[in-house]
Design a protein around this motif. Sequence first.
Motif, mmCIF file in Angstrom:
data_model
loop_
_atom_site.group_PDB
_atom_site.id
_atom_site.type_symbol
_atom_site.label_atom_id
_atom_site.label_comp_id
_atom_site.label_asym_id
_atom_site.label_seq_id
_atom_site.Cartn_x
_atom_site.Cartn_y
_atom_site.Cartn_z
ATOM 1 N N LEU A 158 -0.083 15.469 -0.519
ATOM 2 C CA LEU A 158 1.128 15.377 0.305
ATOM 3 C C LEU A 158 0.952 14.390 1.457
ATOM 4 N N VAL A 159 -0.250 14.283 1.990
ATOM 5 C CA VAL A 159 -0.513 13.272 3.025
ATOM 6 C C VAL A 159 -0.313 11.873 2.433
ATOM 7 N N PHE A 160 -0.868 11.657 1.228
ATOM 8 C CA PHE A 160 -0.682 10.361 0.587
ATOM 9 C C PHE A 160 0.782 10.115 0.233
ATOM 10 N N ALA A 161 1.489 11.186 -0.158
ATOM 11 C CA ALA A 161 2.918 11.044 -0.434
ATOM 12 C C ALA A 161 3.661 10.662 0.845
ATOM 13 N N GLY A 162 3.261 11.232 1.967
ATOM 14 C CA GLY A 162 3.864 10.879 3.259
ATOM 15 C C GLY A 162 3.612 9.434 3.629
ATOM 16 N N ILE A 163 2.411 8.972 3.360
ATOM 17 C CA ILE A 163 2.096 7.559 3.623
ATOM 18 C C ILE A 163 2.973 6.659 2.759
ATOM 19 N N CYS A 164 3.102 7.020 1.486
ATOM 20 C CA CYS A 164 3.955 6.230 0.585
ATOM 21 C C CYS A 164 5.411 6.269 1.040
ATOM 22 N N LEU A 165 5.840 7.449 1.508
ATOM 23 C CA LEU A 165 7.214 7.592 1.990
ATOM 24 C C LEU A 165 7.472 6.660 3.171
ATOM 25 N N SER A 166 6.475 6.481 4.014
ATOM 26 C CA SER A 166 6.651 5.582 5.159
ATOM 27 C C SER A 166 6.782 4.118 4.735
ATOM 28 N N GLN A 167 6.432 3.814 3.494
ATOM 29 C CA GLN A 167 6.485 2.442 2.996
ATOM 30 C C GLN A 167 7.726 2.148 2.153
ATOM 31 N N VAL A 168 8.604 3.185 2.001
ATOM 32 C CA VAL A 168 9.830 2.983 1.233
ATOM 33 C C VAL A 168 10.672 1.907 1.932
ATOM 34 N N GLN B 22 9.761 -1.114 2.264
ATOM 35 C CA GLN B 22 8.852 -2.199 2.635
ATOM 36 C C GLN B 22 7.997 -2.640 1.450
ATOM 37 N N ARG B 23 7.686 -1.695 0.573
ATOM 38 C CA ARG B 23 6.845 -2.002 -0.587
ATOM 39 C C ARG B 23 7.546 -1.528 -1.856
#
Length: 175
Positions: free
Chosen positions: A42-52, A54-55
Amino acid sequence: MPQVLSISVEMDAGSFHKFAAFDLLRHKKAWYRPLLFTAILLVFAGICLSQVGQREGAALLTVVLAVVALGLPAVWFWTFFHNLKNQIRKLGLPRPFYRLELSNAGLDVWMAGEQDKSEPSRHYDWRSIHLAYRTPDAIYLYVQQNQAYLLNTELDAAWTFLQAQLSQERLRDFR
């Protein structure tokens, strides 16, 4: 206090289910790893969510990580409880399981079908007992880290007897 406390244990589906859940979740603390797994993903999912935005692909990766983070532990717990239900059915519960005798010399166990024998199936002296847990409706007496006997009758008398025989470090009261 009696010199010998004899307890015949009849196991029913509810007692066996409660014991198996207790053993997995409290004694073995097996929920830690699925929780840690879920938290990390979920931490990694949160990091990915912050990149929506942008990436490219960040939203898809967020969803995949979140589904895996929540799905795998859910499947693991469902499988455990489903297999437990099947095991209970195969055991043909309720039925007599064993007779336990608590004495100053230790714990003697007669398995079902062997209760008319003069010698017990197993003997454990008090120094070798791993832990004893008291719950509102049972006592789980662990003779080893991964082997326990369940007492579901005469709980107060048995717990008093165990308190006299075992050190406080080996007694856990969850009432």
